[in-house]
Design a protein around this motif. Sequence first.
Motif, PDB file in Angstrom:
ATOM      1  N   GLN A 147       0.826  -1.205   0.000  1.00  0.00           N
ATOM      2  CA  GLN A 147       0.000   0.000   0.000  1.00  0.00           C
ATOM      3  C   GLN A 147       0.862   1.258   0.000  1.00  0.00           C
ATOM      4  O   GLN A 147       0.529   2.242  -0.659  1.00  0.00           O
ATOM      5  CB  GLN A 147      -0.930   0.012   1.215  1.00  0.00           C
ATOM      6  N   ALA A 148       1.983   1.224   0.719  1.00  0.00           N
ATOM      7  CA  ALA A 148       2.890   2.369   0.736  1.00  0.00           C
ATOM      8  C   ALA A 148       3.468   2.613  -0.655  1.00  0.00           C
ATOM      9  O   ALA A 148       3.568   3.757  -1.101  1.00  0.00           O
ATOM     10  CB  ALA A 148       4.008   2.144   1.745  1.00  0.00           C
ATOM     11  N   ASP A 149       3.829   1.536  -1.357  1.00  0.00           N
ATOM     12  CA  ASP A 149       4.341   1.687  -2.721  1.00  0.00           C
ATOM     13  C   ASP A 149       3.281   2.293  -3.635  1.00  0.00           C
ATOM     14  O   ASP A 149       3.587   3.153  -4.468  1.00  0.00           O
ATOM     15  CB  ASP A 149       4.798   0.332  -3.281  1.00  0.00           C
ATOM     16  N   LEU A 150       2.044   1.832  -3.504  1.00  0.00           N
ATOM     17  CA  LEU A 150       0.958   2.390  -4.328  1.00  0.00           C
ATOM     18  C   LEU A 150       0.753   3.870  -4.024  1.00  0.00           C
ATOM     19  O   LEU A 150       0.546   4.678  -4.929  1.00  0.00           O
ATOM     20  CB  LEU A 150      -0.343   1.632  -4.077  1.00  0.00           C
ATOM     21  N   LEU A 151       0.812   4.228  -2.750  1.00  0.00           N
ATOM     22  CA  LEU A 151       0.600   5.612  -2.358  1.00  0.00           C
ATOM     23  C   LEU A 151       1.709   6.518  -2.893  1.00  0.00           C
ATOM     24  O   LEU A 151       1.455   7.623  -3.355  1.00  0.00           O
ATOM     25  CB  LEU A 151       0.525   5.713  -0.830  1.00  0.00           C
ATOM     26  N   VAL A 152       2.934   6.029  -2.883  1.00  0.00           N
ATOM     27  CA  VAL A 152       4.059   6.820  -3.378  1.00  0.00           C
ATOM     28  C   VAL A 152       4.004   6.957  -4.893  1.00  0.00           C
ATOM     29  O   VAL A 152       4.349   7.998  -5.445  1.00  0.00           O
ATOM     30  CB  VAL A 152       5.397   6.190  -2.926  1.00  0.00           C
ATOM     31  N   ARG A 153       3.516   5.915  -5.589  1.00  0.00           N
ATOM     32  CA  ARG A 153       3.452   5.939  -7.056  1.00  0.00           C
ATOM     33  C   ARG A 153       2.244   6.685  -7.604  1.00  0.00           C
ATOM     34  O   ARG A 153       2.142   6.910  -8.804  1.00  0.00           O
ATOM     35  CB  ARG A 153       3.396   4.509  -7.613  1.00  0.00           C
TER      36      ARG A 153
END
Length: 185
Positions: free
Chosen positions: A111-117
Motif C-alpha cells: 500500500q505504501a508503494d501504491l501511495l508513493v506511485r
Amino acid sequence: MGERKAVTKQLALRYQSAGRAVKGQILTELVELTGWRRDYARQALRQALEPPGLRRVRPGRKPVYPADLQPALVLCWAVLRGPAGKLLAAATGYLVPMLRAERVLDITDAQADLLVRMSAATIDRRLAREREKMRLHGRSHTKLTVRSSPSLTVSRDWLHSTIGGGARREIRRFSFDHRLGRGES
C-alpha cells in the motif's frame, strides 16, 4: 424520423430479395423520399431488417488503488495542510516513510508503494470530495469592504493591514484544524 424508419423498413423487405437492377431503383426511391445520400440509404436498408442488438457493456478497468488506501491519502494530505495534488505527489516519497516510521500511518509495504506511485491527477480526483467538504460556503457575501458599508470610517490601509495575507492564512489554518477535530478546546 419515425416516418423515415417506417418507409425504410417497407422498402428493406423488397430490397432484401431484389436483384441488382431493382435494388438500384429502390435505393433511388428511398433517396428521393428521405433526402438521404445513397451511401447512408444503402446502410439504412441493410440495417432496417436486423434485430436491434444488445448493447455490449464493457467491463470497467479494475481499480489500481483500493478503497482502503483513501484514509492514508487523506491523512498525508491533512498533514501537509491540504496542498494540491502535484505538491502532494512530490512529497509522498519522503512523507509516507516518515509517517510509517512514526507509526502514524498504518499501511502495508504494498500500500505504501501504491501511495508513493500515485500520480498528481489521481490524487486530485481521489481528494475531490475532501476538498469539497473543506470549501467555505457563502464566501461572496462575507467580504468586508469600505465601499459596501458607508458608515464604516476606517482607512483602507488599516483595513488591508488588519485583514492582510498573514491574518487570512491564520484564519484558514484555524478553520482547517477545527474541521479535522484538532483545534484548541
